[in-house]
Design a protein around this motif. Sequence first.
Motif, short mmCIF file in Angstrom:
data_model
loop_
_atom_site.label_atom_id
_atom_site.label_comp_id
_atom_site.label_asym_id
_atom_site.label_seq_id
_atom_site.Cartn_x
_atom_site.Cartn_y
_atom_site.Cartn_z
N ALA A 109 -11.45 2.66 18.00
CA ALA A 109 -11.11 3.61 18.60
C ALA A 109 -10.11 4.87 19.19
CB ALA A 109 -10.14 2.46 19.22
N THR A 110 -10.17 4.73 17.38
CA THR A 110 -9.03 6.06 17.68
C THR A 110 -9.57 7.24 17.81
OG1 THR A 110 -9.90 6.48 15.58
CG2 THR A 110 -7.61 4.94 16.45
N TYR B 18 1.35 -2.68 21.69
CA TYR B 18 0.02 -1.69 21.95
C TYR B 18 -0.15 -0.58 22.53
CZ TYR B 18 -4.24 -1.75 23.95
OH TYR B 18 -5.79 -0.87 24.09
N GLN C 253 -4.97 0.54 16.24
CA GLN C 253 -6.20 0.90 17.34
C GLN C 253 -6.70 1.23 16.19
OE1 GLN C 253 -6.51 1.40 20.40
NE2 GLN C 253 -4.07 0.81 21.14
N PRO D 242 -14.31 -3.27 17.57
CA PRO D 242 -14.17 -1.70 18.24
C PRO D 242 -13.13 -1.65 19.64
CG PRO D 242 -15.54 -4.06 19.39
CD PRO D 242 -14.53 -4.77 18.32
N VAL D 243 -12.34 -2.37 19.88
CA VAL D 243 -11.42 -1.95 21.05
C VAL D 243 -9.98 -1.68 19.98
CG1 VAL D 243 -13.15 -1.69 22.55
CG2 VAL D 243 -11.61 -3.56 21.87
N GLY D 244 -8.92 -1.54 20.48
CA GLY D 244 -8.21 -1.98 20.23
C GLY D 244 -6.82 -2.93 21.17
N GLN E 165 -1.68 3.34 20.67
CA GLN E 165 -1.91 4.52 21.19
C GLN E 165 -1.30 5.87 20.98
OE1 GLN E 165 -2.17 2.71 25.47
NE2 GLN E 165 -4.63 2.77 24.96
#
Length: 245
Positions: free
Chosen positions: A220-221, A19, A216, A196-198, A23
Motif C-alpha cells: 500500500a505504501t 489509520y 499501511q 494488499p491494503v491498509g 497514512q
Amino acid sequence: YYIGAVHATRAREVEDLAYRTSQIAALEMERITSGAENVLRTLSFSPVLGDPDTVACTAYLQSVEASLPQFGGFAVARPDGTIACDSGLHIGPADVQALTGPGAYRTAGGLLVGTYTDTPDGPPFLPLALPASGAVLIAGIDLQWLGARLRERNLAQGSALAIVGRDGIIIAREPNSHDYVGHPVSEPFQRLLTLPVGGTVATTSAAGDRRIIGYQPPAATGIGLYVGAALPLAAAFAPMAASTL
C-alpha cells in the motif's frame, strides 16, 4: 444504551485516528525516499563517479554526505556488484546483490528500496539504490536520524510508530527504539506485511494493554515498507470513564 453508543462512536474515532496516523507517517516515508531518489539522480550526473580514481570518488561522496544529515553514507557499485567507492556505508557485493537482485523492491520511479542493513564497521541504515549508466548509486538513510523524525511527531502517551522492512525487521520505532530496531516484528503482525491494503486491527500488548493499530503494508505504501501506528484504548476512553463516575 447511551453509554454503549458513545463507547462505539469513540472506538470508531480511535480507529480512524490510528489509520490516519499511519497514512501520514507513510506519506512522510514516501517523501523521505523520494528526496533520496532526487539526490541519487543528481549524483548520477557527476563525472567524478565514473572516474577510476577511487580516492576522488570517495572524497566527493564524503562532501555530499557532510551536507545531508539524513544520510549515513553513499556508495557506488560497479555492474558486477563490487564497490567502486564508499563514503561510510562499508557495504560489499553481497549487500549490493541483496539490494538489486531478484527479490529487490522497485518503486514506480525506479528506486530500489532495501531492508534493515547492519555492517561490522558502521551503524545500521536503510539502503536505497538507483541504477545508473554503468553503475549503481547507493544511499543509506541514517536510522538515528529517522528515529528523531518519528520523535518529532509528539506521540500521545502510550502510542507508538513503527517502520518495518518487507522482511519483517524493524527499521525504526518510537518510543524505545533501542528495544526494537534491528529485531523482527512480533508474530501477530507478520501477516500485516503481506496484506494488499491498509486498515486497522485491535490487539493486546504483552503487558495486557488494548490497542488499535493503524497500518499501511508494503503493497500500500508503494515504497516496500510497512508503517504502523498504535494507539492505546485506555487513554482514549479515560475521559469517558471519568465522566461516568
